[in-house]
Write a protein that holds these residues in place. Structure first.
Motif, short mmCIF file in Angstrom:
data_model
loop_
_atom_site.label_atom_id
_atom_site.label_comp_id
_atom_site.label_asym_id
_atom_site.label_seq_id
_atom_site.Cartn_x
_atom_site.Cartn_y
_atom_site.Cartn_z
N LEU B 12 43.70 -17.32 64.81
CA LEU B 12 44.61 -17.88 65.81
C LEU B 12 45.92 -17.06 65.84
CD1 LEU B 12 44.10 -21.71 65.15
CD2 LEU B 12 43.14 -20.32 67.00
N PRO B 13 46.74 -17.27 66.87
CA PRO B 13 47.97 -16.47 67.01
C PRO B 13 49.01 -16.71 65.91
CG PRO B 13 47.41 -17.54 69.09
CD PRO B 13 46.49 -18.11 68.06
N GLN B 14 48.95 -17.84 65.22
CA GLN B 14 49.87 -18.16 64.12
C GLN B 14 51.33 -18.19 64.56
OE1 GLN B 14 48.89 -15.65 60.75
NE2 GLN B 14 46.72 -15.91 61.08
N THR B 15 51.58 -18.66 65.75
CA THR B 15 52.96 -18.73 66.23
C THR B 15 53.50 -20.15 66.21
OG1 THR B 15 52.09 -18.97 68.45
CG2 THR B 15 52.73 -16.76 67.78
N ASN B 16 52.62 -21.13 65.97
CA ASN B 16 53.02 -22.53 65.97
C ASN B 16 53.78 -22.93 67.23
OD1 ASN B 16 51.90 -22.64 63.43
ND2 ASN B 16 53.84 -22.31 62.38
N CYS B 17 53.29 -22.50 68.38
CA CYS B 17 54.01 -22.78 69.63
C CYS B 17 53.82 -24.22 70.11
CB CYS B 17 53.55 -21.81 70.70
SG CYS B 17 51.95 -22.25 71.38
N LYS B 18 52.83 -24.92 69.54
CA LYS B 18 52.61 -26.35 69.80
C LYS B 18 52.00 -26.68 71.16
CE LYS B 18 56.41 -27.93 66.79
NZ LYS B 18 56.74 -26.60 66.29
N GLU B 19 51.61 -25.68 71.93
CA GLU B 19 51.08 -26.01 73.25
C GLU B 19 49.75 -26.73 73.21
OE1 GLU B 19 51.15 -23.25 76.64
OE2 GLU B 19 52.97 -22.45 75.71
N CYS B 20 49.07 -26.63 72.07
CA CYS B 20 47.79 -27.33 71.93
C CYS B 20 48.02 -28.79 71.55
CB CYS B 20 46.96 -26.65 70.85
SG CYS B 20 47.84 -26.51 69.29
N ASP B 21 49.29 -29.20 71.45
CA ASP B 21 49.64 -30.56 71.04
C ASP B 21 49.50 -30.78 69.54
OD1 ASP B 21 50.41 -31.31 73.53
OD2 ASP B 21 48.43 -32.11 74.07
N THR B 24 51.16 -27.30 64.25
CA THR B 24 51.01 -25.93 63.73
C THR B 24 49.63 -25.41 64.13
OG1 THR B 24 50.04 -26.76 61.70
CG2 THR B 24 52.43 -26.37 61.67
N CYS B 25 49.51 -24.09 64.06
CA CYS B 25 48.20 -23.49 64.33
C CYS B 25 47.18 -23.96 63.28
CB CYS B 25 48.27 -21.97 64.30
SG CYS B 25 49.28 -21.28 65.61
N LEU B 26 47.66 -24.19 62.04
CA LEU B 26 46.72 -24.62 61.01
C LEU B 26 46.15 -26.00 61.34
CD1 LEU B 26 45.32 -24.01 58.30
CD2 LEU B 26 47.13 -25.32 57.22
N ALA B 27 47.04 -26.90 61.79
CA ALA B 27 46.56 -28.24 62.13
C ALA B 27 45.47 -28.14 63.20
CB ALA B 27 47.71 -29.11 62.61
N PHE B 28 45.70 -27.27 64.17
CA PHE B 28 44.71 -27.05 65.22
C PHE B 28 43.42 -26.46 64.63
CE2 PHE B 28 43.00 -24.28 68.65
CZ PHE B 28 42.72 -25.26 69.58
N ALA B 29 43.59 -25.50 63.73
CA ALA B 29 42.43 -24.85 63.12
C ALA B 29 41.57 -25.85 62.34
CB ALA B 29 42.89 -23.72 62.19
N LYS B 41 41.88 -25.46 74.17
CA LYS B 41 43.20 -26.08 74.13
C LYS B 41 44.30 -25.12 73.70
CE LYS B 41 43.83 -30.43 73.46
NZ LYS B 41 44.71 -31.38 74.12
N CYS B 42 43.94 -24.01 73.07
CA CYS B 42 44.94 -23.00 72.73
C CYS B 42 44.86 -21.90 73.78
CB CYS B 42 44.70 -22.40 71.36
SG CYS B 42 45.73 -20.95 71.05
N PRO B 43 45.90 -21.73 74.58
CA PRO B 43 45.84 -20.74 75.65
C PRO B 43 46.01 -19.30 75.14
CG PRO B 43 47.86 -22.09 75.82
CD PRO B 43 47.15 -22.52 74.59
#
Ligand code: B12
Ligand code: SF4
Lengths: 307, 443
Positions: B12-21, B24-29, B41-43
């Motif tokens: 993942l991009p590892q930027t923690n931009c939160k657009e996926c709701d 963090t990217c880790l939470a999404f992962a 969900k991650c653009p």
């Protein structure tokens, strides 16, 4: 490496005795000794003290605080006892040890930490028991511990996640998973939460003479995964030597080289191989065998060093 | 192989931009690893990462099934080489084979007992998977028809392209039998046939490289549901082939061998050696197992072996806690209490049932543990027994309030008397075999 000195622990018979006799000198001496040996904080594990907490917690805390300036880590499952200790702290910012993801503790303990502006140790433990896999532990941090800390207003760097070191003698399959959990939790928040483990737990129920080598080898690997804080015995010189090998990248000896390699390979998500060791050196062979056991490659037996 | 949260995180991009709701990217992962969110969900995922993630999320052993008229034999979806690492998911189907040079009568006599076979094993119904029809110079279509007149169980069809066509004509369009087998000579026609009927296709070879080559050709024709058929017939040969295939699929993530396997123990002829080979195939990665002999005694052994291997080693087989009525008990009959570990339950229930003794059996919730294990783990004590007795309204069932403890937990009797003051607490024998004698005296 930020070591929280673990030597004031109710399990130790001498601590129990000193507490019964209100031997203030004993506690002062232990605290000074640990800080002189490099401990950055002192853990005070007084157990539950079901009946005497109102007296015992403040007394030990004050006694130790008289002689050292480092943070004190109040380690108990007795919430009232923790609060009684926090009330008398007036030097460094304390650490509350610990909450878990169990509903009741997660409700109370973070509020307490917030109220007294303490750092908070949080175990990746739910009511249903200890999760084996790294992913499950990380999930507990992500789904329970971090959200709760944010909810009560604890900054993430003040939340110290403890993904639970468990003994290789009985919970061997947990050992490699902890390394991966440490590696992963670093990315669990932005800014990242702290991570700490109770290192010597990995060798609980292991014969006394083999405990230290397991602790050292595990530490080298955990440092490779990014561990920067732990609860451990700061007087353990050989353990301190391993920390020094790694932090200073001292490769002037065969053993130093091996520990640095163990660290680097873990960092790169690789494993050491027989090519990395000098099989004629018994110390290096012991490191190798310990690593194999801790990575769950070879089944643990008390006599694993002789096999 | 499915990726862990951290492996996905690395892609993942590892930027923690939160657009996926997610914070963090880790939470999404982690959610992605648990298959609880969509990657879309991650653009910001790069195309390269998306491709890698898609590949990794494909199951390492392709799941497929043979279907007929409401029956289904599932295969594939395995993720570990050894059961203790997690569990095995798709129990292999056992198929009994008939030949097209056999008379309709012979075929029906062979098929009938297979179709009717069902045996109860710790609360599970064990049955055979289906029937294999193989050509041997007879009338393939007629043979398939004879089988279908006898049973609706799923089919494996073994023959040339022309023969298979004749067999398929006799089947409903909704059926998807397994077609055997594509080889280097016939693969194109077989591929067309399988595609036309939407049926899984076996790929046959005695050589792994050639097998891979064939699989790739068939995948090139857009076939996805393949089954590997190594033609080795010795114990060692089959073991080596099956193990190599599954290792490549699971450890090397080699997708050209990521398919279920079919084995033919029936080809060895001798019924004893056939069973030995079938046992090996059950333990070592066979998904469809074709036998020539059907004998309830050996079928039972094979099915029980299969049941034991294809259960979750970390989860004991359980029965639902509650009150079980054995032989129509009345208000004067006693309660027996036991745990909900199915082997425990059945050893008690079978003993009492077979002797025709009427009892009420109170099965407590002990998380599937045996009597002593549960007792040692604190899941079977006086408090829990009393709680379950009340929860299931045991007292309303009887006028004579008598409850019998397992002999192994005699120590609980005092406490249970305190917990259930209106009940007479008895201590039964230690072993279930001694229950009938005990109860006869008791009743
Ligand atoms: C398999 C097993 C396990 C498996 C559990 C599988 C399961 N689903 O229960 C596992 C590995 C998980 C396990 C774990 C433990 N186990 Co264990 N386990 C066994 C073992 C080897 C066999 C148990 C079994 O399956 N028996 C077969 C079933 C059918 O027997 P049963 O339930 O007792 O039923 C029989 C009778 O009781 C009777 N009966 C049953 N119901 C009724 C009702 C009435 C009315 C009557 C009259 C008779 C009756 O009929 C049945 C057939 O005769 C036993 C050894 C043994 N010989 O029993 C140890 C044993 C039970 N385990 C033991 C222990 C200590 C443990 C642990 C606590 C170990 C630990 N320290 O962690 C844990 C606890 C589990 C936990 N979660 O905490 C001890 C208990 C000692 C004691 N008396 O306290 C035993 C006896 C081994 C020993 N000798 O040390 N265990
Ligand atoms: S949208 Fe993508 S980049 Fe942004 S936080 Fe979520 S996973 Fe990370």
């Amino acid at each position: 490496m930020y070591i929280i000195g673990e030597n004031i622990h109710i399990i130790s018979p001498s601590v129990k005795k000193a507490l019964a006799e209100k031997d203030a000198e004993f506690f002062k001496k232990s605290a000074i000794q640990q800080v002189e040996a490099g401990a950055k904080a002192i853990d005070l594990n007084l157990g539950r003290q079901k009946h005497d907490w109102a007296e015992v917690f403040p007394w030990v805390t004050k006694t130790v605080q008289e002689v050292v300036d480092v943070p004190l880590c109040i380690d108990s499952t007795n919430v009232d006892g923790i609060e009684a200790a926090l009330k008398v702290i007036n030097k460094a910012r304390p650490i509350v040890n610990s909450t878990s993801a169990e509903a009741e503790r997660l409700e109370q303990v973070p509020l307490l930490a917030k109220k007294y502006d303490a750092q908070l140790v949080a175990l990746t433990l739910k009511k249903e028991g200890i999760p084996v896999s790294a992913d499950e532990r990380v999930n507990i941090a992500l789904e329970y511990l971090i959200p709760r800390a944010m909810e009560v207003g604890i900054e993430l760097p003040d939340l110290i996640i403890d993904p639970l070191a468990l003994t290789v003698s009985g919970c061997q399959e947990f050992c490699p998973e902890l390394i991966e959990a440490v590696r992963t939790i670093k990315f669990a928040g932005d800014p990242p939460p702290g991570i700490s483990v109770g290192l010597s737990n990995v060798s609980n129920a292991v014969p006394e003479e083999t405990r230290p080598i397991l602790n050292r080898v595990y530490l080298a690997m955990l440092m490779g995964a990014g561990l920067e804080m732990m609860i451990a015995d700061p007087l353990d010189e050989k353990l301190n030597e391993v920390i020094r090998f790694i932090e200073e990248r001292d490769e002037s000896s065969g053993l130093g080289r091996l520990y640095v390699k163990l660290h680097d390979k873990t960092e790169a998500m690789e494993e050491i191989t027989k090519d990395d060791i000098d099989e004629n050196d018994p110390e290096q062979m012991a490191v190798w065998k310990s690593a194999q056991v801790l990575l769950n490659k070879v089944i643990y037996a008390d006599s694993f060093l002789e096999q | 192989m499915a990726l862990t949260g951290i492996q996905i995180y690395k892609l993942l991009p590892q930027t923690n931009c939160k657009e996926c709701d997610f914070p963090t990217c880790l939470a999404f992962a982690m959610k992605l690893a648990a298959k609880q969110v969509e990657l879309a969900k991650c653009p910001y995922v790069s195309e390269e990462s998306a491709a890698q993630l898609a590949e990794a999320s494909a199951p390492p052993v392709r799941p497929l099934s043979i279907k007929s008229n409401g029956y289904e034999v599932k295969a594939g979806n395995e993720i570990v080489l050894f059961r203790h690492n997690k569990k095995f998911f798709s129990p292999p189907g056992l198929f009994i084979r008939v030949y097209d040079d056999q008379s309709a009568e012979e075929i029906k006599t062979k098929v009938k007992p297979v179709a009717d076979y069902v045996v109860d094993y710790v609360g599970m119904d064990l049955t055979m998977g289906g029937i294999a029809v193989q050509s041997r110079g007879g009338d393939f279509g007629a043979a398939v028809a004879s089988v279908r007149e006898t049973t609706k169980l799923p089919l494996i069809l073994v023959g040339s392209v022309e023969e298979l066509k004749k067999g398929l004509e006799k089947l409903a369009d909704t059926e998807t039998p397994l077609l055997c087998s594509a080889n280097s000579g016939n693969w194109e026609q077989m591929a067309d046939l399988a595609k036309e009927h939407n049926a899984p296709l076996a790929v046959e070879s005695n050589n792994i490289d050639e097998m891979v080559d064939l699989v790739e050709k068939l995948e090139g024709k857009d076939l996805k549901d393949l089954v590997l058929s190594p033609t080795q017939r010795s114990l060692l040969g089959t073991l080596t082939a099956n193990t190599t295939i599954r290792r490549m699929a699971l450890k090397e993530n080699f997708s050209a061998l990521g398919f279920p396997i079919i084995n033919f123990p029936g080809d060895v002829g001798d019924p004893v050696r056939e069973v030995t080979q079938a046992m090996q195939a059950i333990g070592k990665y066979g998904s469809f197992i074709v036998l020539d002999h059907f004998d309830p005694a050996t079928a039972y052994s094979l099915l029980v072996l299969r049941a034991n291997i294809y259960t979750d080693p970390q989860e004991p087989i359980q029965v639902t806690p509650g009150i079980y009525e054995i032989n129509n008990p009345g208000p004067e009959d006693p309660f027996l209490v036991t745990t909900n570990f199915s082997i425990t339950y059945f050893s008690v229930a079978n003993e009492v049932e077979s002797m025709g003794l009427p009892v009420w059996l109170l099965v407590t919730d002990s998380e599937g543990m045996s009597v002593l294990t549960a007792w040692a783990a604190g899941k079977f004590d006086a408090e829990i027994i009393a709680k379950d007795a009340k929860r299931f309204n045991a007292a309303d069932k009887v006028t004579k309030h008598r409850i019998v403890l397992p002999g192994h937990t005699a120590v609980l009797s005092g406490e249970l008397e305190e917990e259930l003051p209106d009940w007479e607490v008895k201590v039964g024998p230690k072993e279930a075999v001694d229950l009938p004698a005990y109860l006869k005296e008791f009743l």
